[in-house]
Design a protein around this motif. Structure first.
Motif, mmCIF file in Angstrom:
data_model
loop_
_atom_site.group_PDB
_atom_site.id
_atom_site.type_symbol
_atom_site.label_atom_id
_atom_site.label_comp_id
_atom_site.label_asym_id
_atom_site.label_seq_id
_atom_site.Cartn_x
_atom_site.Cartn_y
_atom_site.Cartn_z
ATOM 1 N N CYS A 39 32.107 31.971 8.184
ATOM 2 C CA CYS A 39 31.461 30.887 8.458
ATOM 3 C C CYS A 39 30.101 30.696 7.632
ATOM 4 O O CYS A 39 29.547 31.570 7.451
ATOM 5 C CB CYS A 39 31.023 31.072 10.075
ATOM 6 S SG CYS A 39 32.483 30.878 11.053
ATOM 7 N N TRP A 40 29.962 29.558 7.300
ATOM 8 C CA TRP A 40 28.694 29.225 6.307
ATOM 9 C C TRP A 40 28.190 27.968 6.966
ATOM 10 O O TRP A 40 28.545 27.330 7.529
ATOM 11 C CB TRP A 40 29.293 29.040 5.015
ATOM 12 C CG TRP A 40 30.213 30.102 4.256
ATOM 13 C CD1 TRP A 40 31.715 30.084 4.500
ATOM 14 C CD2 TRP A 40 30.018 31.286 3.851
ATOM 15 N NE1 TRP A 40 32.082 31.339 4.255
ATOM 16 C CE2 TRP A 40 31.220 31.962 3.436
ATOM 17 C CE3 TRP A 40 28.742 31.839 3.052
ATOM 18 C CZ2 TRP A 40 31.153 33.121 3.033
ATOM 19 C CZ3 TRP A 40 28.765 32.776 2.757
ATOM 20 C CH2 TRP A 40 29.971 33.732 2.330
ATOM 21 N N GLU A 41 26.903 27.849 6.353
ATOM 22 C CA GLU A 41 25.898 26.824 6.899
ATOM 23 C C GLU A 41 24.813 26.517 5.902
ATOM 24 O O GLU A 41 24.182 27.577 5.320
ATOM 25 C CB GLU A 41 25.418 27.295 8.366
ATOM 26 C CG GLU A 41 24.428 26.306 8.992
ATOM 27 C CD GLU A 41 24.209 26.676 10.235
ATOM 28 O OE1 GLU A 41 24.815 26.689 11.361
ATOM 29 O OE2 GLU A 41 22.816 26.829 10.536
ATOM 30 N N THR A 42 24.405 25.245 5.839
ATOM 31 C CA THR A 42 23.333 25.051 5.224
ATOM 32 C C THR A 42 22.498 23.902 5.681
ATOM 33 O O THR A 42 23.240 23.138 6.877
ATOM 34 C CB THR A 42 23.468 24.367 3.569
ATOM 35 O OG1 THR A 42 22.683 24.491 2.671
ATOM 36 C CG2 THR A 42 24.645 23.159 3.827
ATOM 37 N N THR A 43 21.202 23.785 5.695
ATOM 38 C CA THR A 43 20.444 22.699 6.383
ATOM 39 C C THR A 43 19.595 22.222 5.565
ATOM 40 O O THR A 43 19.068 22.564 4.394
ATOM 41 C CB THR A 43 19.413 23.524 7.345
ATOM 42 O OG1 THR A 43 20.237 24.392 8.169
ATOM 43 C CG2 THR A 43 18.557 22.704 8.127
ATOM 44 N N ARG A 44 19.610 20.743 5.684
ATOM 45 C CA ARG A 44 18.429 19.752 4.974
ATOM 46 C C ARG A 44 18.014 18.951 5.713
ATOM 47 O O ARG A 44 18.443 18.103 6.406
ATOM 48 C CB ARG A 44 19.549 19.025 4.086
ATOM 49 C CG ARG A 44 20.121 19.630 2.861
ATOM 50 C CD ARG A 44 20.822 18.897 1.834
ATOM 51 N NE ARG A 44 21.486 19.760 0.763
ATOM 52 C CZ ARG A 44 22.537 19.284 0.345
ATOM 53 N NH1 ARG A 44 23.001 18.109 0.299
ATOM 54 N NH2 ARG A 44 22.976 20.097 -0.884
ATOM 55 N N LYS A 123 35.202 14.291 -8.635
ATOM 56 C CA LYS A 123 36.157 14.622 -9.506
ATOM 57 C C LYS A 123 36.482 16.089 -9.600
ATOM 58 O O LYS A 123 37.499 16.851 -9.925
ATOM 59 C CB LYS A 123 36.145 14.044 -10.598
ATOM 60 C CG LYS A 123 36.173 12.607 -10.837
ATOM 61 C CD LYS A 123 36.167 11.899 -12.190
ATOM 62 C CE LYS A 123 35.932 10.572 -12.406
ATOM 63 N NZ LYS A 123 37.177 10.075 -11.586
ATOM 64 N N ARG A 124 35.290 17.007 -8.928
ATOM 65 C CA ARG A 124 35.415 18.319 -9.202
ATOM 66 C C ARG A 124 34.603 19.008 -7.912
ATOM 67 O O ARG A 124 33.648 18.463 -7.421
ATOM 68 C CB ARG A 124 34.648 18.801 -10.355
ATOM 69 C CG ARG A 124 34.765 20.162 -10.620
ATOM 70 C CD ARG A 124 34.435 20.623 -12.230
ATOM 71 N NE ARG A 124 32.923 20.011 -12.666
ATOM 72 C CZ ARG A 124 32.740 20.220 -13.747
ATOM 73 N NH1 ARG A 124 33.219 20.672 -14.787
ATOM 74 N NH2 ARG A 124 31.336 19.527 -13.857
ATOM 75 N N ILE A 125 35.244 20.074 -7.351
ATOM 76 C CA ILE A 125 34.776 20.852 -6.480
ATOM 77 C C ILE A 125 34.416 22.171 -6.800
ATOM 78 O O ILE A 125 35.686 22.630 -7.363
ATOM 79 C CB ILE A 125 35.627 20.661 -5.109
ATOM 80 C CG1 ILE A 125 35.875 19.321 -4.621
ATOM 81 C CG2 ILE A 125 35.102 21.629 -4.134
ATOM 82 C CD1 ILE A 125 36.892 19.013 -3.637
ATOM 83 N N MET A 126 33.309 22.777 -6.746
ATOM 84 C CA MET A 126 33.307 24.246 -7.085
ATOM 85 C C MET A 126 32.658 25.086 -5.825
ATOM 86 O O MET A 126 31.719 24.699 -5.434
ATOM 87 C CB MET A 126 32.313 24.381 -8.313
ATOM 88 C CG MET A 126 32.932 23.658 -9.471
ATOM 89 S SD MET A 126 31.773 23.315 -10.967
ATOM 90 C CE MET A 126 31.002 21.920 -10.037
ATOM 91 N N LEU A 135 26.722 31.416 -0.660
ATOM 92 C CA LEU A 135 27.880 30.881 -1.188
ATOM 93 C C LEU A 135 27.362 29.441 -1.710
ATOM 94 O O LEU A 135 26.694 28.635 -0.924
ATOM 95 C CB LEU A 135 28.982 30.579 -0.289
ATOM 96 C CG LEU A 135 30.333 29.891 -0.714
ATOM 97 C CD1 LEU A 135 30.938 30.850 -1.476
ATOM 98 C CD2 LEU A 135 31.090 29.637 0.743
ATOM 99 N N MET A 136 27.595 29.228 -2.897
ATOM 100 C CA MET A 136 27.082 27.690 -3.684
ATOM 101 C C MET A 136 28.310 26.896 -3.633
ATOM 102 O O MET A 136 29.104 27.300 -4.531
ATOM 103 C CB MET A 136 26.500 27.920 -4.714
ATOM 104 C CG MET A 136 25.965 26.531 -5.446
ATOM 105 S SD MET A 136 24.631 25.750 -4.265
ATOM 106 C CE MET A 136 23.054 26.658 -4.980
ATOM 107 N N GLU A 149 24.769 19.782 -4.592
ATOM 108 C CA GLU A 149 24.860 21.304 -4.158
ATOM 109 C C GLU A 149 24.787 21.470 -2.738
ATOM 110 O O GLU A 149 23.914 20.849 -2.005
ATOM 111 C CB GLU A 149 23.968 22.138 -4.992
ATOM 112 C CG GLU A 149 24.175 22.012 -6.520
ATOM 113 C CD GLU A 149 23.084 23.148 -7.299
ATOM 114 O OE1 GLU A 149 22.313 23.231 -6.722
ATOM 115 O OE2 GLU A 149 23.833 23.362 -8.393
ATOM 116 N N TYR A 150 25.756 22.583 -2.350
ATOM 117 C CA TYR A 150 25.389 22.885 -0.821
ATOM 118 C C TYR A 150 25.222 24.395 -0.819
ATOM 119 O O TYR A 150 26.250 25.163 -0.911
ATOM 120 C CB TYR A 150 26.825 22.591 -0.306
ATOM 121 C CG TYR A 150 26.971 20.959 -0.340
ATOM 122 C CD1 TYR A 150 26.579 20.115 0.682
ATOM 123 C CD2 TYR A 150 27.803 20.549 -1.182
ATOM 124 C CE1 TYR A 150 26.830 18.691 0.805
ATOM 125 C CE2 TYR A 150 28.174 19.274 -1.402
ATOM 126 C CZ TYR A 150 27.517 18.167 -0.508
ATOM 127 O OH TYR A 150 27.892 17.115 -0.345
#
Length: 158
Positions: A39-44, A123-126, A135-136, A149-150
């Motif tokens: 499980c991953w999380e980012t906050t903005r 067009k691209r997912i990284m 994880l970026m 970016e996430y």
């Protein structure tokens, strides 16, 4: 005859090594992406994006994400990651839209790139692993155009 023995022994060792390598089962690309698991999380600001990945099993990984802004879910996505013709395919199903496949163009122990040049955007997912706790993820329009970016950090699955 003694001077040729080391050459023959070396040739036999090389042949045996090649046969053993050919008999070893190769790890498929989905298995190589097991580092997505968890499980991953980012906050903005008032927006929280959660992403969760099941470990590979049966040649498939399943992922899902949820974006919550000011206490309301604003987006969801379900992802199926499977191998097709020897390459991992990331099939995204965002917020009820039609599924879109992105084929792996690069997979390693800490980086994965999926592309679909025919898709409008992205067009691209990284994905890039940053140790065990970060994880970026990023999307773009190809060649870094309109990159978003996430920066995720690992969290306890709930």
């Amino acid at each position: 005859m003694l001077s040729r023995s080391p050459v023959i022994v070396l040739a036999l060792l090389c042949a045996a090594s090649s046969i053993a390598a050919a008999q070893r089962p190769s790890i498929n690309q989905v298995e190589q992406l097991a580092w997505f698991t968890g499980c991953w999380e980012t906050t903005r600001g008032d927006q929280v994006i959660e992403e969760q990945w099941m470990a590979p099993r049966g040649g498939v990984m399943l992922g899902m994400s949820r974006t919550v802004r000011a206490g309301r879910t604003t987006a969801t996505e379900f992802v199926t990651l499977r191998e097709v013709d020897g390459r991992a395919v990331y099939e995204a199903n965002p917020s009820g839209q039609q599924p879109t496949p992105f084929t792996a163009t690069f997979v390693s122990a800490d980086r994965a790139v999926f592309e679909n040049p025919a898709h409008d955007y992205p067009k691209r997912i990284m994905y890039e692993r940053k140790g065990d706790t970060a994880l970026m993820a990023s999307i773009d329009g190809g060649a870094g155009e309109k990159r978003v970016e996430y920066p995720y950090h690992r969290v306890t699955c709930r």
